[in-house]
Motif scaffolding. Structure first.
Motif, mmCIF file in Angstrom:
data_model
loop_
_atom_site.group_PDB
_atom_site.id
_atom_site.type_symbol
_atom_site.label_atom_id
_atom_site.label_comp_id
_atom_site.label_asym_id
_atom_site.label_seq_id
_atom_site.Cartn_x
_atom_site.Cartn_y
_atom_site.Cartn_z
ATOM 1 N N ALA A 167 0.495 5.259 0.038
ATOM 2 C CA ALA A 167 -0.433 6.390 -0.025
ATOM 3 C C ALA A 167 0.165 7.354 -0.964
ATOM 4 C CB ALA A 167 -0.414 7.002 1.301
ATOM 5 N N TRP B 226 6.532 -8.498 -0.309
ATOM 6 C CA TRP B 226 5.679 -7.040 -0.415
ATOM 7 C C TRP B 226 6.727 -5.932 -1.013
ATOM 8 C CZ3 TRP B 226 0.890 -5.877 3.078
ATOM 9 C CH2 TRP B 226 1.033 -4.769 3.581
ATOM 10 N N PRO C 31 0.985 -1.150 -0.041
ATOM 11 C CA PRO C 31 0.000 -0.051 -0.056
ATOM 12 C C PRO C 31 0.773 1.127 -0.002
ATOM 13 C CG PRO C 31 0.214 -0.964 2.248
ATOM 14 C CD PRO C 31 0.923 -1.986 1.484
ATOM 15 N N GLY D 162 7.030 -2.225 -2.726
ATOM 16 C CA GLY D 162 6.795 -0.939 -2.934
ATOM 17 C C GLY D 162 7.319 -0.400 -4.294
ATOM 18 N N THR D 163 8.718 -0.192 -3.975
ATOM 19 C CA THR D 163 9.475 0.556 -4.939
ATOM 20 C C THR D 163 9.451 -0.071 -6.521
ATOM 21 O OG1 THR D 163 11.139 1.154 -3.246
ATOM 22 C CG2 THR D 163 11.942 0.871 -5.465
ATOM 23 N N GLN E 76 2.973 -4.632 9.438
ATOM 24 C CA GLN E 76 4.402 -4.518 9.156
ATOM 25 C C GLN E 76 5.172 -4.118 10.338
ATOM 26 O OE1 GLN E 76 5.642 -2.164 5.669
ATOM 27 N NE2 GLN E 76 3.768 -1.165 5.772
ATOM 28 N N GLY F 29 13.950 -0.588 2.740
ATOM 29 C CA GLY F 29 12.569 -0.062 2.383
ATOM 30 C C GLY F 29 12.202 1.279 2.071
ATOM 31 N N GLY F 30 11.178 1.321 0.972
ATOM 32 C CA GLY F 30 10.993 2.984 0.656
ATOM 33 C C GLY F 30 9.708 3.197 1.632
ATOM 34 N N ARG G 21 9.618 -5.773 7.534
ATOM 35 C CA ARG G 21 9.969 -4.682 6.498
ATOM 36 C C ARG G 21 11.234 -4.108 6.980
ATOM 37 N NH1 ARG G 21 11.090 0.668 6.095
ATOM 38 N NH2 ARG G 21 9.899 1.689 4.440
ATOM 39 N N GLY H 119 13.605 -3.475 -0.001
ATOM 40 C CA GLY H 119 14.587 -3.591 -1.131
ATOM 41 C C GLY H 119 14.484 -4.753 -2.042
#
Ligand SMILES: Cc1cc2nc3c(=O)[nH]c(=O)nc-3n(C[C@H](O)[C@H](O)[C@H](O)COP(=O)(O)O)c2cc1C
Length: 310
Positions: free
Chosen positions: A24, A197, A22, A199-200, A123, A148-149, A144, A178
Motif C-alpha cells: 500500500a 513473494w 502488494p 516486497g523490499t 499471508q 519481512g517489511g 511470511r 527477507g
C-alpha cells in the motif's frame, strides 16, 4: 505430491514464480504492470482508504496489454466488503489473476472471492494463521516470516515458517520475508517453496508510487526495526498483533516497545516531520533486505536478478 503437479507459473499465467508483494502506498498499477511485463506477477497494494474508483484505475493500468496481475487487501479494514465488491466487478483485462487478503479474519473474505472464481492468496505469520488459512481454503499460502517489511507478525523466521507451512498443507506455498537476492530465492525454492513473494527488493523501483526522496532514504538505510510506532503516531487502527518492520530512525528507536506511552507532543513531532517530508519520520516500511538496496532501479532489473536463483 500434488504440490509438484501444478506449477505456480501455470496457475498464475506467468513466466517466473516471482510475485511482487502488494505494498500500500508503493505498489500501484504501474509497478504491478512492470513486474508482470518482466515475467513475474505484480500485485497492487490497496490501502484501507483506497476507493473502488482507485482500484479500477490501477487494475486497468496493471492489466494493460493482457499482463496478469494481482491485488492485495487488508482483512481488518472497515472498507473490506466495498473493496471486494470493487474487485469482483472488474472485467476483461482489468480482472486480477490473484487477490490476496491478509491480517485479520480470512474465512469470509476468501469465501466471497472464491464465489467469483478468483484465486486467493493469504499471508501467514504463525501456526494459528496457518490453521485459519487452511480452514479458509486459500489457494496459495504465503509463509511470511518476521524478516519481512511492512506489517505482519514478528514471531517466526521465514525459513522456519516455510517448513511449517510445507508440512501442514499440500497447497502451493510462497516464501516471503527477507528474500532479496538470487541466493535467497535458490535457498527457499530448494526447501520446497513454489515461488517467492518479495516486497523490499521492489521499493527503489522507478515505477513505484513512493517518492524519489523515500527511495534515496531506503538506499541510505541499512537497519530496520519492528514496532507499532508509526501506526500509533498516526492513530491508525491496525490490530496490535500486526506491527510493522520499517527503517530504523531515532524516532522509531525512542518509542519502539513504549508505544502505549507515546505523548501528544511526540505525535505532533511525527506529524510535523512527515509534513516537512523529513524521512526521519516518513513511515519507510522495509524488510531486513533494505541493506541490499544500493541504487534506484527498475522492476525488470529486479525480476531478472531474482530469476537467477531459480
Ligand atoms: C512498504 C510496504 C508496504 C506493504 N504493504 C502491504 C499491503 O498493503 N498489504 C499486504 O498484504 N502486505 C503488505 N506488505 C507486506 C508484503 O506483502 C510482504 O509480506 C513483505 O514485503 C515481504 O517481505 P520483504 O519486504 O522482506 O520482501 C508491505 C510491505 C512493505 C515493505
Amino acid at each position: 505430491m500434488m504440490r509438484d503437479m501444478i506449477a505456480i507459473t501455470d496457475l498464475l499465467g506467468t513466466t517466473h514464480p516471482i510475485i511482487s508483494a502488494p505494498m500500500a502506498g508503493v505498489a500501484g498499477g504501474r509497478l504491478a504492470h512492470a513486474v508482470s511485463a518482466a515475467g513475474g506477477l505484480g500485485m497492487i497494494g490497496a490501502r484501507g482508504t483506497s476507493s473502488p474508483e482507485w482500484i479500477a484505475e490501477q487494475a486497468a493500468i496493471a492489466g494493460e496489454g493482457a499482463t496478469p496481475f494481482g491485488i492485495g487487501l487488508m482483512a481488518w479494514v472497515p472498507q473490506l466488503d466495498e473493496q471486494i465488491d470493487a474487485i469482483t466487478s472488474l472485467a476483461g483485462l482489468s480482472r486480477p489473476k490473484l487477490v490476496s487478503v491478509s491480517f485479520g479474519d480470512l474465512v469470509e473474505p476468501v469465501r466471497r472471492l472464491h464465489e467469483w472464481g478468483l484465486l486467493v492468496a493469504c499471508q501467514v505469520g504463525n501456526a494459528a494463521d496457518l490453521e485459519q488459512v487452511i480452514e479458509a481454503r486459500a489457494d496459495i499460502i504465503v509463509a511470511r516470516g518476521g524478516e519481512g517489511g511492512g506489517h505482519g507478525r514478528d514471531e517466526v523466521a521465514t525459513d522456519d515458517l516455510l517448513a511449517m507451512a510445507l508440512a501442514a498443507t499440500e497447497r502451493p506455498v510462497l516464501a516471503a520475508g527477507g528474500i532479496t537476492t538470487a541466493a535467497d530465492v535458490a535457498r527457499v525454492m530448494g526447501a520446497g517453496a513454489a515461488g517467492v513473494w518479495c516486497g523490499t527488493p521492489f521499493l527503489t523501483c522507478v515505477e513505484a508510487d513512493n517518492t524519489p526522496a523515500a527511495r534515496a532514504a531506503l538506499v541510505a538505510a541499512d537497519a530496520t526495526r519492528y514496532s507499532r510506532v508509526h501506526d500509533v503516531a498516526q492513530g491508525l487502527a491496525w490490530p496490535r498483533e500486526f506491527g510493522g518492520r520499517a527503517v530504523d530512525t531515532p524516532f522509531v528507536q525512542r518509542w519502539a516497545g513504549d508505544e502505549d506511552a507515546m505523548t501528544d507532543a511526540a505525535r505532533a513531532e511525527h506529524a510535523d516531520g512527515r509534513e516537512r517530508g523529513d524521512t526521519g519520520y516518513t513511515p519507510l516500511y522495509a524488510g531486513v533486505g533494505v541493506d541490499r538496496l544500493t541504487a534506484e532501479t527498475d522492476a525488470a532489473s529486479v525480476v531478472r536478478s531474482l530469476v537467477d536463483g531459480i
